[in-house]
Design an enzyme around this catalytic site. Structure first.
Site, PDB file in Angstrom:
ATOM      1  N   ASP A 183       0.809  -1.211   0.000  1.00 52.17           N
ATOM      2  CA  ASP A 183       0.000   0.000   0.000  1.00 52.17           C
ATOM      3  C   ASP A 183       0.850   1.272   0.000  1.00 52.17           C
ATOM      4  O   ASP A 183       1.540   1.579   0.971  1.00 52.17           O
ATOM      5  CB  ASP A 183      -0.954   0.001   1.209  1.00 52.17           C
ATOM      6  CG  ASP A 183      -2.173   0.887   0.993  1.00 52.17           C
ATOM      7  OD1 ASP A 183      -2.316   1.450  -0.097  1.00 52.17           O
ATOM      8  OD2 ASP A 183      -2.987   1.001   1.935  1.00 52.17           O
TER       9      ASP A 183
ATOM     10  N   LYS B  80       2.648   1.788   3.414  1.00 52.11           N
ATOM     11  CA  LYS B  80       1.932   1.896   4.689  1.00 52.11           C
ATOM     12  C   LYS B  80       2.160   0.704   5.602  1.00 52.11           C
ATOM     13  O   LYS B  80       2.310   0.850   6.812  1.00 52.11           O
ATOM     14  CB  LYS B  80       0.419   2.008   4.422  1.00 52.11           C
ATOM     15  CG  LYS B  80      -0.083   3.319   3.871  1.00 52.11           C
ATOM     16  CD  LYS B  80      -1.610   3.322   3.893  1.00 52.11           C
ATOM     17  CE  LYS B  80      -2.183   4.580   3.248  1.00 52.11           C
ATOM     18  NZ  LYS B  80      -2.148   4.513   1.784  1.00 52.11           N
TER      19      LYS B  80
END
Length: 576
Positions: A320, A482
């Site tokens: 991500d 992330k």
């Protein structure tokens, strides 16, 4: 046929030519050697080992002698994007073309020029050290020989058949006058058919699915492998990296006998069992020896996929993209806890109107995003047992809403409430407007360039092993992601500046330089020493350095003794 590669280079077509760089710096050390093919550095890696003995905490300084070997010849890099026709895919392609062509365009606030702002490698600097005039900085990209984004060749897949010029218009990310200049270069680019499994993405994506692969999962994976080989052969690139920038999928259950080992995962694909499209792309890439990067939050890297990558010695990285709200959170929570303040409530709300927001409006897909956004504070909380007891953590709520009108201009609102001295509270409220794809595009470029560079770096323990490649789980890329994928047993670090320092100091080690510690001790003692003894000179060292004539080796401009990048001597024309 689809899949026409976007060649990221000026050449024919009036593009701007970059001058060949001479040596940006040379490390003057007996432990560092330069050859036409390698930079080799001997490095002392200093750590501390902490143990408990008879109620006493013992801290032992340790030093491991390492050898770093970095291949200097920079290959021609091809990047295949899953979701090439989406907002991120069209924006990163347009970004490279606009820079390659040296485009300018007019907006209501004035004339804008193509750049790579937002790129760690292209738009930030690092300190080489201290000179007579203070610290000397160079571009991050000049620490080691790296691919330049202008030289990347793009291709990819999408479940929408729309050409990239029309997809760029649909995305509504770029200024119209810039789109008009880019259209002739993008309307001939069409994604290859992609894998579409309605059970993994939101039902609202069905209207886009007019360019899909059919057949069994095994047949679909075979076609992806064929596409990778076809792109590599037709474009003439030396390496291919595959990156997922398509829709967020729901989480895939980890099931014994299905995806828990590499053998079971390959059998599951053959037998048509539950395997997500992103995992099919990952397995195809691994089997083709291509690094695979997951830019979405779903659990693409089930245990069997990780095991397969390790067996094959292929890099994988995820999960991500970390571009806006979460990047800020990884800075702010680190600041609060490092300052001795205790965050007790973190509430993050955002709304967006692009196709990512449309897909995330489905509960299963939102859950994948919620998990990746929520875990970003864990290591910082665990680092301070003064503030947090066992099992204690802040209340952390993440909300995402789909508001079509705002398009790609995501609004993020965050509230951080912290306990302070004597029962007081401190509340920080932030409103952040994130141009989603314009933030993601430079991150995509950094990810693929760093992944390629890491393929040319080997590390070995002196007198024990020859330098070996890095672990397949490429945790060095965590600054850009992330929910970092790390080798089993490795501490997960989310604090943003610790992640950046890891990249910088790793590259410094590759050229035999000590880690950057920012102590500046020579300026802090009563009796100055080192650089502090000398008054500032009238000239300030900096970059770029004076150009030197480069020698040529195997078709590349190759400064014989430097850390400068090895650049193609001749540009190539644009793809069709």
């Amino acid at each position: 046929r689809g899949g026409g590669g976007c060649r990221a280079r000026g050449g024919a077509g009036g593009g701007r030519e970059r001058p060949a760089m001479a040596a940006s710096f040379v490390v003057d050390s007996p432990g560092v050697t330069y050859s036409p093919d390698f930079i080799q550095a001997k490095y002392s890696y200093r750590t501390t080992l902490v143990s408990q003995e008879d109620g006493t905490t013992r801290v032992k300084p340790c030093c491991t002698k390492l050898t770093f070997r970095t291949e200097r010849n920079v290959p021609k890099l091809g990047v295949m994007l899953v979701g090439w026709g989406g907002n991120n895919g069209t924006t990163v392609t347009a970004t490279v073309l606009a820079n390659q062509l040296g485009l300018s365009w007019t907006t209501k606030t004035g004339t804008k020029h193509a750049n790579y702002y937002g790129s760690l490698l292209q738009a930030s600097t690092v300190s080489l050290g201290t000179g007579p005039s203070g610290e000397v900085y160079i571009p991050f990209r000049d620490l080691l020989p790296m691919v330049h984004p202008d030289d990347i060749v793009f291709d990819g897949w999408d479940i929408s058949a729309m050409n990239l010029a029309d997809a760029m218009q649909r995305a509504e990310v770029l200024d119209w006058s810039l789109q008009q200049q880019l259209r002739p270069f993008m309307e001939g680019l069409k994604p290859r058919p992609g894998i579409y499994s309605p059970e993994f993405i939101a039902a609202n994506q069905e209207k886009r699915a007019d360019n899909i692969l059919t057949g069994t999962k095994a047949a679909q994976m075979s076609q992806i492998r064929h596409d990778i080989r076809d792109f590599k052969n037709s474009s003439g690139v030396d390496k291919v990296i595959v990156l997922w920038t398509a829709n967020t999928e729901r989480f895939c259950d980890v099931q014994p006998g299905v995806n828990d080992t590499a053998a079971h995962l390959l059998q599951a694909i053959e037998h048509g069992l539950e395997v997500s499209p992103s995992t099919l792309y990952a397995v195809a890439s691994i089997l083709e020896g291509c690094a695979y990067i997951n830019g979405s939050p779903q659990n693409t890297f089930v245990p069997g996929a990780v095991e397969l990558a390790v067996q094959r010695g292929v890099f994988i990285a995820g999960d991500d993209f970390k571009s806006g709200q979460t990047k800020l959170k990884s800075v702010l929570v680190d600041f609060l806890i490092s300052s001795g303040l205790k965050p007790v409530s973190i509430v993050s709300y955002n709304h967006l109107g692009n196709n990512d927001g449309c897909n995330l409006s489905a509960p299963a897909q939102f859950r994948s995003k919620e998990v990746s956004k929520s875990s970003v504070v864990d290591d910082m909380v665990q680092s301070n047992p003064i503030l947090y007891g066992p099992g204690e953590r802040p209340d952390h709520c993440v909300v995402i809403k789909y508001v079509p009108y705002v398009g790609d201009s995501k609004r993020a609102l965050d509230e951080y409430t912290s306990e302070i001295a004597l029962g007081g509270t401190n509340t920080i409220v932030i409103h952040n407007t994130c141009e989603d794809s314009l933030l993601a595009a430079p991150i995509i470029l950094d990810l693929v360039i760093l992944a390629e560079l890491c393929q040319r770096i080997q590390v070995g323990v002196e007198n024990e092993t020859e330098p070996q490649p890095l672990h397949s789980a490429l945790s060095l890329l965590s600054f850009l992601l992330k929910a970092p994928l790390v080798p089993q047993g490795t501490p997960v670090v989310n604090a943003l500046f610790r992640q950046r320092a890891a990249i910088e100091n790793f590259f410094r080690a590759c050229v035999g330089l000590p880690p950057q510690n920012h102590m500046l001790l020579e300026y802090k003692t009563q009796q100055p020493w080192g650089c502090a003894k000398h008054p500032s000179s009238t000239s300030t060292p900096g970059w770029p350095p004076p150009q030197k004539k480069a020698s040529h080796l195997n078709g590349f401009s190759c400064p014989p003794e430097s850390n400068g990048p090895v650049l193609p001597a001749v540009g190539v024309g644009h793809g069709r």
